[in-house]
Design a protein around this motif. Structure first.
Motif, PDB file in Angstrom:
ATOM      1  N   LEU A 219      -7.734  -9.218  -2.775  1.00 29.61           N
ATOM      2  CA  LEU A 219      -7.160  -9.477  -1.453  1.00 29.61           C
ATOM      3  C   LEU A 219      -6.182 -10.650  -1.483  1.00 29.61           C
ATOM      4  O   LEU A 219      -5.176 -10.651  -0.768  1.00 29.61           O
ATOM      5  N   VAL A 220      -6.461 -11.653  -2.323  1.00 34.36           N
ATOM      6  CA  VAL A 220      -5.542 -12.779  -2.446  1.00 34.36           C
ATOM      7  C   VAL A 220      -4.192 -12.305  -2.977  1.00 34.36           C
ATOM      8  O   VAL A 220      -3.131 -12.754  -2.527  1.00 34.36           O
ATOM      9  N   SER A 221      -4.198 -11.388  -3.936  1.00 38.46           N
ATOM     10  CA  SER A 221      -2.959 -10.908  -4.559  1.00 38.46           C
ATOM     11  C   SER A 221      -2.295  -9.772  -3.789  1.00 38.46           C
ATOM     12  O   SER A 221      -1.092  -9.549  -3.928  1.00 38.46           O
ATOM     13  N   MET A 222      -3.046  -9.051  -3.011  1.00 37.32           N
ATOM     14  CA  MET A 222      -2.556  -7.862  -2.308  1.00 37.32           C
ATOM     15  C   MET A 222      -1.483  -8.227  -1.271  1.00 37.32           C
ATOM     16  O   MET A 222      -1.545  -9.279  -0.636  1.00 37.32           O
ATOM     17  N   ASN A 223      -0.514  -7.336  -1.101  1.00 37.63           N
ATOM     18  CA  ASN A 223       0.449  -7.568  -0.023  1.00 37.63           C
ATOM     19  C   ASN A 223      -0.122  -7.059   1.298  1.00 37.63           C
ATOM     20  O   ASN A 223      -1.097  -6.300   1.326  1.00 37.63           O
ATOM     21  N   ASP A 224       0.479  -7.471   2.395  1.00 38.13           N
ATOM     22  CA  ASP A 224      -0.079  -7.149   3.705  1.00 38.13           C
ATOM     23  C   ASP A 224       0.017  -5.660   4.040  1.00 38.13           C
ATOM     24  O   ASP A 224      -0.808  -5.134   4.792  1.00 38.13           O
ATOM     25  N   GLU A 225       1.002  -5.000   3.465  1.00 34.65           N
ATOM     26  CA  GLU A 225       1.118  -3.556   3.710  1.00 34.65           C
ATOM     27  C   GLU A 225      -0.079  -2.821   3.120  1.00 34.65           C
ATOM     28  O   GLU A 225      -0.684  -1.953   3.762  1.00 34.65           O
ATOM     29  N   ASP A 226      -0.445  -3.180   1.906  1.00 33.70           N
ATOM     30  CA  ASP A 226      -1.626  -2.573   1.281  1.00 33.70           C
ATOM     31  C   ASP A 226      -2.903  -2.969   2.003  1.00 33.70           C
ATOM     32  O   ASP A 226      -3.828  -2.167   2.127  1.00 33.70           O
ATOM     33  N   PHE A 227      -2.964  -4.218   2.455  1.00 39.77           N
ATOM     34  CA  PHE A 227      -4.165  -4.657   3.171  1.00 39.77           C
ATOM     35  C   PHE A 227      -4.341  -3.874   4.466  1.00 39.77           C
ATOM     36  O   PHE A 227      -5.466  -3.497   4.833  1.00 39.77           O
ATOM     37  N   HIS A 228      -3.242  -3.596   5.132  1.00 37.12           N
ATOM     38  CA  HIS A 228      -3.317  -2.801   6.371  1.00 37.12           C
ATOM     39  C   HIS A 228      -3.843  -1.405   6.053  1.00 37.12           C
ATOM     40  O   HIS A 228      -4.717  -0.880   6.763  1.00 37.12           O
ATOM     41  N   ALA A 229      -3.329  -0.795   4.974  1.00 36.00           N
ATOM     42  CA  ALA A 229      -3.792   0.542   4.597  1.00 36.00           C
ATOM     43  C   ALA A 229      -5.263   0.512   4.202  1.00 36.00           C
ATOM     44  O   ALA A 229      -6.037   1.413   4.556  1.00 36.00           O
ATOM     45  N   PHE A 230      -5.672  -0.525   3.481  1.00 35.26           N
ATOM     46  CA  PHE A 230      -7.056  -0.638   3.034  1.00 35.26           C
ATOM     47  C   PHE A 230      -8.002  -0.836   4.215  1.00 35.26           C
ATOM     48  O   PHE A 230      -9.034  -0.159   4.327  1.00 35.26           O
ATOM     49  N   SER A 231      -7.665  -1.741   5.099  1.00 33.28           N
ATOM     50  CA  SER A 231      -8.559  -2.048   6.214  1.00 33.28           C
ATOM     51  C   SER A 231      -8.607  -0.940   7.244  1.00 33.28           C
ATOM     52  O   SER A 231      -9.564  -0.855   8.021  1.00 33.28           O
TER      53      SER A 231
END
Length: 947
Positions: A241-253
């Protein structure tokens, strides 16, 4: 026992395993005598291991909800105290041909020896025993250990085959007998966890996070949840999560199969990471190494968030204090003078000490104290470089390093915390964390695993399932440690790796200077040669500007604002270092920035900000080719500055060949007005661009970066400070963080344009892996190095989309581009070098295509590569194509393919020596791919190429 004694005993066991003489009566009696000398607890554990009671040796606290005082111990402590006796039993049982006992001892000491960096020798013993006694069961823990060792050493293909085989066969391995279905689920959970770590290493954050989540479901769904497994997966997830970009975090969450309420309701990527790490700390509170590792990640997450745009100014101090507490907890996991035996643990102590030093700087600790603590960290990291080499003096070096860590603790006044539980390594305040209830079941875990089943099944079909040392095929339900796809045939190619040639009718200026190297440099501890390409040139236009000060920032203020709002971004800062917590968000000042308009482009490149780096932040890193470390860093920040952004112009043409021999003859770019936090880019720029922030609060313009200097890696054996730069094609963002780097030895490989060197740096993604630096033979402007990174990460972005198309068509072959990053090397406030880095890979290196018309059709991987080029051409609206495909291929391309150093022909960016623009597109369409689509193109139903 010291490290040399352990190594000596293991070598004796290995020599015994290599012999096959019948044991004498005396040797049998010696075996019985050695077994009888074991204490009752170890004798009981040994018998349970022989009876296959568990697939992984459990900790006493691991599966208990209520933990008693006697449970708050660790197996490693027991093994450490009795290691000489256990190794004596191992040798005696090998000599006496008691293979079941020998493999049970290996099973018991495996984890301890892994953390003391002796797994390779122990696994050699395991394989020799297995080949001689094929019907003796080998524990799943040992099979997965082999995958971990392959993963750490760069043999990702072999690790993938082992893990996929275990997942696909529900944990079946050799003659091992499971006592319950939940044990099979446990093996699958661990296997998918390690697979997630592989994808993390490849920079595929979203896919890695999904696999780690699957492992969490598995651990939680056991009859008694596996607290150790849960803690490990939560810690890995936090790093991702620290390395992930926000676009991927949105898709993940927002994935309907994932419920991140487990991590609280913050909704912010970095706060979710901090919560995951804190939960991991609580789950693993009785093991010092796990506590140290996870609090370091928690502190880094909090430190990063404290400098993000989303962090309210009123709360910044609070988050810095929480970060300080986390690093302090980590530094107190070992008492003064207590032995540290693991490279990972030693490295993480250094990371925690360095991170605590930086946190104190931002909390206003006097600069002279921060400087002294930083110098101690530098000395410690320099010693760690030698510790990680083949030195015989590891124990004394370890003591010196930990003594320097103690000096940092003394300087920064690290005090013990309130802890009412002597068996635990965490403060009482951490135990207040709420235990979130989950509703995971084994049936649910089975459904989760079914989503990955076709991939793993297909990968297993391409693997070798013959047991080494025999020609017999093995039933797929009875796979063994030497058969789980660990033997990948050598792939030969006649495709030349020399400089690519252009057709005779090509204009002189279009000739590329690409060279691939067939690695002749040995990686000392490994068997195979490393192969990499070192002749890459740049996609920069001709007629290059000579200075950073001529680089232009092209964006609209609105798009830049969007970038800041979607990503923790770099802030405007103040030169007043005595009050580092006073600053206002850069996003609030965007309307003041001078910007230029440009049309939006899906293929745009990014820009980033450089901010001040202080001498007091200097530190260093380790060096050896075999060095394995991992840290996850923060993006440092600073206080406000009212001045607007200052654009730096880029000329329309850039000369890529105007090299000079005196690389460091003139002053270097000065960074005296900058401090790094995070980088920001824009999706509207079509050229790499850099933005410098001013320091003068009175409104006077700060000094510009006007050097015309070209740089490469400094020739020094001293640790260096650096900015670690990453680029995401998906978001168009560059991110950066402060780090320390050690430039190691040359690898003995040199192409026409570049040379390969060993590099170790503090914030490398994978803690137990080695990294390769690629440096230009002649000094180049910084944008050359950054363009190399952008090009490779753009190819990674395209190939991720391509892989999804293959998967949707039930084609399981996968192509990966190794992630590339840049290190901007600093000496105080001056830029003295730049180098691109990527994870070290082992295997047979092949060249599938070049950047004109050549291709090697002897490998099926080339067919996939041509289809990938076709796909990128269409996906980019006929503006780009990825060519010059080279790397590591398995199963003739039907399995996994890892690529590096591609070229991209593009009409979106200026034409250059390796970007032939429209001509390059024609080369691909007319010659390399040709008018006829291959079977992969047809399977994906790609529209025919234009005639």
């Amino acid at each position: 026992m010291d490290s040399q004694e352990v190594g000596g005993l293991l070598e004796e066991c290995l020599q015994a395993a290599q012999q096959s003489t019948q044991p004498s009566e005396a040797e049998r009696l010696n075996y019985c005598s050695c077994r009888d000398m074991l204490c009752a607890e170890l004798a009981s554990l040994l018998q349970e291991a022989m009876d296959m009671k568990w697939p992984f040796v459990p900790e006493k606290w691991q599966y208990k909800q209520s933990v008693s005082a006697s449970d708050k111990t660790n197996l490693n402590d027991l093994v450490s105290k009795n290691l000489s006796q256990l190794l004596a039993v191992l040798k005696a049982s090998i000599v006496a041909q008691e293979a079941r006992t020998a493999l049970a001892v290996v099973f018991l000491v495996d984890r301890f020896l892994y953390w003391t960096d002796e797994s390779s020798r122990l696994l050699k013993i395991t394989k020799l025993l297995h080949r001689r006694h094929r019907d003796t069961p080998v524990a799943p823990q040992l099979v997965i250990r082999q995958a971990r060792v392959y993963f750490n050493s760069g043999k990702l293909q072999k690790a993938e085959y082992i893990l996929s085989s275990l997942i696909n066969s529900s944990g079946a391995t050799g003659y091992w007998v499971y006592h319950s279905e939940s044990d099979r689920a446990l093996v699958q959970a661990v296997s998918v966890q390690v697979r997630g770590m592989i994808l993390q290493k490849l920079g595929l954050w979203l896919e890695a996070a999904e696999l780690i989540w699957a492992s969490l479901v598995g651990y939680y769904s056991l009859p008694q949840p596996d607290k150790k497994g849960i803690g490990t997966s939560l810690g890995i997830l936090a790093n991702i999560l620290v390395s992930m970009n926000d676009e991927d975090f949105h898709a993940f969450s927002n994935n309907p199969d994932i419920d991140l309420s487990l991590l609280g309701d913050s909704g912010h990527r970095l706060l979710s990471a901090a919560q995951a790490a804190k939960m991991a700390v609580v789950y693993s509170q009785y093991t010092s190494l796990y506590v140290l590792t996870n609090v370091a990640t928690q502190g880094i997450s909090l430190l990063s968030y404290s400098f993000s745009v989303e962090c309210p100014a009123s709360q910044r101090q609070s988050f810095l204090l929480q970060a300080r507490e986390a690093f302090t907890i980590g530094l107190l996991t070992k008492a003064e003078g207590q032995l540290v035996t693991s490279k990972q643990e030693l490295h993480t102590f250094l990371k925690a000490a360095y991170s605590l030093t930086v946190t104190h700087k931002w909390l206003g600790t006097p600069q002279e104290v921060v400087a002294q603590a930083t110098q101690a960290c530098q000395k410690a990291l320099a010693n760690f470089y030698y510790y990680d080499s083949d030195t015989q003096d590891k124990d004394s070096l370890c003591a010196e390093i930990m003594n320097l860590v103690s000096q940092v603790k003394l300087l920064l006044r690290v005090e013990p915390f309130l802890n009412s539980d002597k068996g635990s390594f965490i403060p009482d305040s951490y135990r207040n964390i709420k235990d979130t209830s989950v509703n995971f079941t084994l049936e649910g875990f089975t459904k989760v695993m079914q989503r990955f089943q076709k991939y793993h099944a297909s990968l297993c079909e391409t693997g070798n399932i013959n047991c080494k040392g025999t020609e017999d095929d093995i039933d797929t339900a009875m796979l063994c440690i030497t058969a789980l796809g660990t033997t990948i045939g050598t792939l030969n190619t006649e495709c030349s790796t020399e400089a690519c040639r252009v057709s005779k009718d090509a204009p002189k200026g279009d000739k590329p200077e690409q060279t691939g190297s067939n690695s002749s440099a040995a990686h000392p501890p490994q068997e195979n040669d490393l192969c990499t390409t070192l002749g890459s040139t740049d996609n920069l236009a001709e007629g290059a500007v000579q200075s950073l000060s001529q680089l232009n920032f092209r964006t609209s203020s609105s798009s830049l604002s969007d970038s800041f709002s979607s990503q923790s971004s770099w802030e405007k800062i103040s030169a007043d270092l005595n009050s580092p917590t006073n600053r206002k968000p850069l996003a609030n000042c965007l309307s003041e920035a001078g910007t230029s308009q440009s049309s939006k482009s899906a293929g745009s490149d990014g820009s980033f900000f450089l901010l001040e780096t202080l001498d007091s932040e200097t530190s260093d890193s380790a060096h050896d080719p075999t060095h394995k470390n991992h840290t996850s860093g923060w993006e440092s920040g600073a206080s406000s500055i009212p001045r607007p952004l200052q654009s730096l112009n880029v000329g329309p043409k850039m000369d890529t060949e105007a090299d000079t021999e005196n690389s460091l003859a003139t002053p270097h770019p000065n960074l005296s007005q900058f401090i790094p936090e995070q980088c920001v880019s824009t999706e509207t720029s079509t050229e790499s661009s850099f933005e410098m922030l001013e320091e003068n609060q009175s409104g006077h313009q700060g000094s510009k970066v006007t050097s015309t200097e070209k740089v490469n890696v400094p020739q020094t054996k001293n640790p260096l400070c650096a900015l670690h730069l990453k680029f995401s094609k998906a978001t168009g963002l560059w991110t950066a963080r402060e780090t320390c780097v050690y430039i190691g030895e040359p690898m003995g490989m040199q192409g026409k344009q570049r040379t390969a060197i060993w590099v170790q740096f503090l914030h490398q993604e994978e803690r137990l892996s080695s990294y390769v630096g690629k440096d230009y033979l002649k000094p180049k402007e910084i944008q050359f190095h950054l363009k190399d990174v952008e090009r490779q990460m753009t190819a990674q972005y395209y190939v991720t989309k391509f892989n999804k198309s293959l998967y949707d068509k039930e084609v399981m072959a996968q192509i990966f581009f190794i992630p590339s990053e840049a290190l901007l090397i600093l000496d105080g406030n001056e830029i003295v070098g730049c180098v691109t880095v990527e994870p070290y890979m082992l295997g047979d290196f092949v060249k599938l295509t070049n950047n004109t018309g050549k291709k090697d059709m002897s490998l099926q991987a080339t067919e996939y590569g041509l289809a990938f080029g076709h796909f990128t051409y269409l996906f980019s609206d006929c503006h780009e194509v990825v060519v010059d495909l080279q790397g590591w291929v398995t199963a003739n391309g039907k399995g996994l393919t890892y690529l590096t150093d591609p070229q991209i022909h593009s009409t979106k960016t200026p034409r250059g020596p390796s970007n032939f623009a429209a001509r390059g597109l024609r080369y691909f369409l007319e010659e390399q791919h040709g008018p006829e689509c291959n079977a992969i193109c047809q399977l994906l139903k790609l529209p025919p190429m234009p005639g």
